[in-house]
Design a protein around this motif. Structure first.
Motif, PDB file in Angstrom:
ATOM      1  N   GLU A  46      -3.300  -4.259 -10.890  1.00 48.18           N
ATOM      2  CA  GLU A  46      -4.563  -5.005 -10.905  1.00 48.18           C
ATOM      3  C   GLU A  46      -4.410  -6.314 -11.675  1.00 48.18           C
ATOM      4  O   GLU A  46      -3.360  -6.573 -12.278  1.00 48.18           O
ATOM      5  N   ALA A  56      -0.917   0.274  -4.106  1.00 49.57           N
ATOM      6  CA  ALA A  56       0.361   0.974  -4.216  1.00 49.57           C
ATOM      7  C   ALA A  56       1.161   0.882  -2.912  1.00 49.57           C
ATOM      8  O   ALA A  56       2.385   0.657  -2.927  1.00 49.57           O
ATOM      9  N   GLU A  57       0.475   1.026  -1.788  1.00 53.88           N
ATOM     10  CA  GLU A  57       1.152   0.984  -0.484  1.00 53.88           C
ATOM     11  C   GLU A  57       1.786  -0.385  -0.255  1.00 53.88           C
ATOM     12  O   GLU A  57       2.892  -0.482   0.292  1.00 53.88           O
ATOM     13  N   CYS A  90      -6.634   2.502   1.929  1.00 51.73           N
ATOM     14  CA  CYS A  90      -7.780   1.625   2.191  1.00 51.73           C
ATOM     15  C   CYS A  90      -7.584   0.937   3.541  1.00 51.73           C
ATOM     16  O   CYS A  90      -6.496   0.987   4.135  1.00 51.73           O
TER      17      CYS A  90
HETATM   18  N1  THU Z   1      -5.848   1.368  -4.284  1.00 52.48           N
HETATM   19  C1  THU Z   1      -4.567   1.558  -3.836  1.00 52.48           C
HETATM   20  O1  THU Z   1      -3.590   1.313  -4.553  1.00 52.48           O
HETATM   21  N2  THU Z   1      -4.399   2.017  -2.577  1.00 52.48           N
HETATM   22  C2  THU Z   1      -5.419   2.331  -1.711  1.00 52.48           C
HETATM   23  O2  THU Z   1      -5.169   2.632  -0.550  1.00 52.48           O
HETATM   24  C3  THU Z   1      -6.793   2.325  -2.200  1.00 52.48           C
HETATM   25  C4  THU Z   1      -7.021   1.626  -3.486  1.00 52.48           C
HETATM   26  C5  THU Z   1      -6.039   0.823  -5.636  1.00 52.48           C
HETATM   27  C6  THU Z   1      -6.582  -0.583  -5.669  1.00 52.48           C
HETATM   28  C7  THU Z   1      -7.245  -0.631  -7.018  1.00 52.48           C
HETATM   29  O3  THU Z   1      -6.268  -0.984  -7.988  1.00 52.48           O
HETATM   30  C8  THU Z   1      -7.686   0.803  -7.267  1.00 52.48           C
HETATM   31  O4  THU Z   1      -6.969   1.604  -6.349  1.00 52.48           O
HETATM   32  C9  THU Z   1      -9.171   1.037  -7.093  1.00 52.48           C
HETATM   33  O5  THU Z   1      -9.605   0.545  -5.883  1.00 52.48           O
END
Ligand code: THU
Length: 132
Positions: A46, A56-57, A90
């Motif tokens: 972040e 992460a992906e 997401c």
């Molecule tokens: N996040 C991911 O790393 N991957 C996803 O597929 C969904 C969300 C992270 C982004 C952010 O740092 C935190 O999760 C909350 O949204």
């Protein structure tokens, strides 16, 4: 050596420990196996300028491409909890995975309960946008 589901989940869980989640406090780890059988991992990173944070992906896919991997055979995403449910990718990450996925690509979503859900990219992103 083939990387099994459990190994992949362990690698994603390990990567999750390094999540830089100062703002959301939500940690995510991802691990993928590419077409060469190589492992790549990522965690969410972040930023004080919120939209600059990365998933992460995105980290794991970036590592794969940088190391010469071409396609995702399977990818595990570890996040969430048994109370709120696992972290399914997401919308943006579904499109990121789509770029390197086939119909056979396995997408695993796991929370801290150890139970995982399995998806195909077709299930997560039907009628997706693509150029090939
Ligand atoms: N996040 C991911 O790393 N991957 C996803 O597929 C969904 C969300 C992270 C982004 C952010 O740092 C935190 O999760 C909350 O949204």
């Amino acid at each position: 050596m083939t990387i099994g589901n459990e190994d992949l989940i362990n690698a994603a869980t390990e990567a999750r420990r390094n999540a830089y989640n100062r703002y959301s406090k939500y940690s995510v780890g991802a691990a993928l196996v590419d077409n060469y059988g190589h492992l790549h991992v990522g965690c969410n990173v972040e930023n004080a300028a919120y939209p600059l944070g990365s998933c992460a992906e995105a980290g794991a896919i970036g590592a794969m491409v940088q190391q010469g991997g071409k396609r995702i055979v399977k990818i595990a995403v570890v996040g969430g909890s048994s109370e709120i449910g696992p972290c399914t990718p997401c919308g943006g990450c579904r499109q990121r995975i789509r770029e390197f996925a086939d119909d056979e690509t396995l997408i695993l979503a796991i929370d801290d309960s150890g139970e995982w859900q399995e998806f195909s990219i077709r299930e997560l992103l039907p009628a997706s946008f693509h150029l090939d």
